[in-house]
Design a protein around this motif. Sequence first.
Motif, PDB file in Angstrom:
ATOM      1  N   THR A 106      47.552  35.976  48.056  1.00 37.80           N
ATOM      2  CA  THR A 106      46.606  35.107  47.337  1.00 37.80           C
ATOM      3  C   THR A 106      46.019  35.871  46.152  1.00 37.80           C
ATOM      4  O   THR A 106      46.053  37.099  46.102  1.00 37.80           O
ATOM      5  N   VAL A 107      45.488  35.100  45.213  1.00 36.62           N
ATOM      6  CA  VAL A 107      44.856  35.656  44.020  1.00 36.62           C
ATOM      7  C   VAL A 107      43.752  36.642  44.413  1.00 36.62           C
ATOM      8  O   VAL A 107      43.688  37.770  43.932  1.00 36.62           O
ATOM      9  N   LEU A 108      42.873  36.191  45.309  1.00 38.49           N
ATOM     10  CA  LEU A 108      41.721  37.005  45.668  1.00 38.49           C
ATOM     11  C   LEU A 108      42.150  38.348  46.281  1.00 38.49           C
ATOM     12  O   LEU A 108      41.643  39.410  45.919  1.00 38.49           O
ATOM     13  N   GLU A 109      43.117  38.302  47.187  1.00 38.02           N
ATOM     14  CA  GLU A 109      43.594  39.535  47.805  1.00 38.02           C
ATOM     15  C   GLU A 109      44.211  40.480  46.788  1.00 38.02           C
ATOM     16  O   GLU A 109      44.087  41.694  46.886  1.00 38.02           O
ATOM     17  N   TYR A 153      41.398  30.568  43.873  1.00 41.34           N
ATOM     18  CA  TYR A 153      41.345  31.907  44.484  1.00 41.34           C
ATOM     19  C   TYR A 153      42.317  32.072  45.655  1.00 41.34           C
ATOM     20  O   TYR A 153      42.825  33.151  45.894  1.00 41.34           O
ATOM     21  N   GLU A 154      42.534  31.004  46.411  1.00 45.25           N
ATOM     22  CA  GLU A 154      43.384  31.125  47.595  1.00 45.25           C
ATOM     23  C   GLU A 154      44.845  30.773  47.312  1.00 45.25           C
ATOM     24  O   GLU A 154      45.672  30.749  48.207  1.00 45.25           O
ATOM     25  N   GLN A 155      45.136  30.472  46.040  1.00 42.97           N
ATOM     26  CA  GLN A 155      46.528  30.169  45.655  1.00 42.97           C
ATOM     27  C   GLN A 155      47.380  31.432  45.659  1.00 42.97           C
ATOM     28  O   GLN A 155      46.864  32.533  45.469  1.00 42.97           O
ATOM     29  N   SER A 156      48.678  31.245  45.795  1.00 45.36           N
ATOM     30  CA  SER A 156      49.578  32.371  45.563  1.00 45.36           C
ATOM     31  C   SER A 156      49.608  32.645  44.061  1.00 45.36           C
ATOM     32  O   SER A 156      49.731  31.717  43.259  1.00 45.36           O
ATOM     33  N   PRO A 157      49.499  33.916  43.656  1.00 42.62           N
ATOM     34  CA  PRO A 157      49.519  34.184  42.213  1.00 42.62           C
ATOM     35  C   PRO A 157      50.832  33.762  41.550  1.00 42.62           C
ATOM     36  O   PRO A 157      50.895  33.552  40.352  1.00 42.62           O
ATOM     37  N   PHE A 158      51.883  33.603  42.368  1.00 45.61           N
ATOM     38  CA  PHE A 158      53.195  33.294  41.785  1.00 45.61           C
ATOM     39  C   PHE A 158      53.361  31.831  41.421  1.00 45.61           C
ATOM     40  O   PHE A 158      54.336  31.450  40.802  1.00 45.61           O
ATOM     41  N   ASN A 159      52.381  30.991  41.816  1.00 50.02           N
ATOM     42  CA  ASN A 159      52.457  29.589  41.429  1.00 50.02           C
ATOM     43  C   ASN A 159      51.663  29.302  40.168  1.00 50.02           C
ATOM     44  O   ASN A 159      51.518  28.158  39.775  1.00 50.02           O
ATOM     45  N   LEU A 160      51.106  30.356  39.552  1.00 46.59           N
ATOM     46  CA  LEU A 160      50.240  30.132  38.400  1.00 46.59           C
ATOM     47  C   LEU A 160      51.045  30.170  37.109  1.00 46.59           C
ATOM     48  O   LEU A 160      52.154  30.693  37.072  1.00 46.59           O
TER      49      LEU A 160
END
Lengths: 273, 302
Positions: free
Chosen positions: B101-104, B138-145
């Motif tokens: 996730t983005v936050l992690e 914040y809880e999205q996978s960074p790879f979907n951005l």
Amino acid sequence: MTDAITIKNLTYSYPEQGQLFDNFSLSIQEGEWLSIVGHNGSGKSTLAKLILGLLDFDEGEIRVFGQKLQLETLAAIRSQVGMVFQNPDNQFVGATVADDVAFGLENRQVPSEEMPAMIEAALKQVGMAAYADREPHTLSGGQKQRVALASILALQPKVIILDEATAMLDPEGKQAVLQTLKQLKERYQSKLTLIMITHDMEEAALADRVAVIDDGRLVENEAPRALFLKGQELAALGLALPFAMALQKDLAIDQPVYRTKQELATWLSKLKA
Amino acid sequence: MVIKIEGLDFAYGAGKQSVPVLKNINVTIQKGMITAIIGQTGSGKSTLVQQLNALLKPTKGTVQIGEHVVTNKTKEKELAPIRAEVGMVFQFPESQLFAPTVLEDVMYGPKNFGATDEEAKKAAKTALKRVGFDATLYEQSPFNLSGGQMRRVALAGVLAMNPQTMVFDEPAAGLDPQGQEELLNLLKSLRDEGKTVVLISHQMDQVLALADRVLVLKDGEIAADEPVDQLFSRPQSWFAEQHLDLPETIAFQKQLEEKGFVFDGLCKTVPDLAKAIKKQLDPTKIQTLGSTISENGEANHE
């Protein structure tokens, strides 16, 4: 005029982030040079991936030279459309420049005796013939992108899509790639359709037509000379004007007319006190 | 924190195979300033900035980073504190995102330097807010951005560690104009807080707008080390020798000077340039020529 690519009523949603394209349509004519611009996240690169069948759309259709894009036609369509990506370092597979160009030909099962001539011809067209035996990692970014172009040209595509192919290059590398594109267009005329995804308005201005995409919608679609007169509208879309047009807007001394830097300098010298 | 480089040579590899990249570098990176490093591809910019947080050690000479002095004999374990003081944002940093996730992803840096989960989360949220990242993702996978959002996450990852000095290698490449402007404002605000900012850029307009001081590298040597105004007052021919462009406003200013226009100093922005040009135009000529243009809607291209 034949359409190179016809996109009709396209609907596409991201796996997690919801709908991007809703009933999106756009045609690109055979031999046309089209720029696609729009802010980050507007859907430009996704559109390119949809055309190549790298992503599946939900509804609507995409045709490439009349042929409908579907599983059965995927290979045939990909043989007509080549793509150059942004990062020059992610596109190399061969140990030498020539090997790299050969890779695509091998995939197409071109007889090996025909390859050397095809490789040389392709490298010549991008001004990289002298580098055939070099290892790709010894090349500059601009040289790498020209080799990436050669690898595609060797396969004789009818359409080339460039996805921000100059974004990682220094000014010299960028000029070399743009110069190569102009020469290719000159050489192939209507036999080559170019689609250039870019943030750079000076680059977009090289095209016959500029399509502006905003959150999956086609909001502008016209020749650069007409588009760049719309200063306010472009700013609202998060886009910058080419330098000469931005300066003219601030000068605010006449009705807006499209001028290149050279044309603007000449005109200003006529108005000089 | 001042970074002082003295008598530095650097070569990749050793012995016969060694490839010299940097030669006799003597520079001081001043605290609380934006220092831009410019030069053609292959001139040694990225190699030089990797000396600033001891990712690379000098082959010869010293790099003094605050309290720490790095030579080719410095042991690896002595370098860890330097990495916490000097943050590095590489070119296309989004390619280094990795967490689910983005936050992690943003929390990883602070945690790595000893922060508790709670502290790391707080630092991550502050950093993400600062780069204008949408809190609902914040809880999205960074790879979907999108590319622009991924860049923000990567920047936040370095900001969250709150280093005193931050090095950015082509941070605006591939961003749209709005994203570029936000990024430039971020760099300015870091400087205004007293942070030391080092910027590698090919975009001369960016260097002109941001930098206090500029280092020019050519073939691994320092070709210029001076305040930004002084640098861009050099003649166009000098920039051509370095294979560099001039910023657009200054290039156009020089083009008009050849046609008899006279300017008092450098015009750094388009509005400034427009104002300086307008003063030198003849109002009657504008009226006659301007109206012909508006009638037929065409410029007189000659």
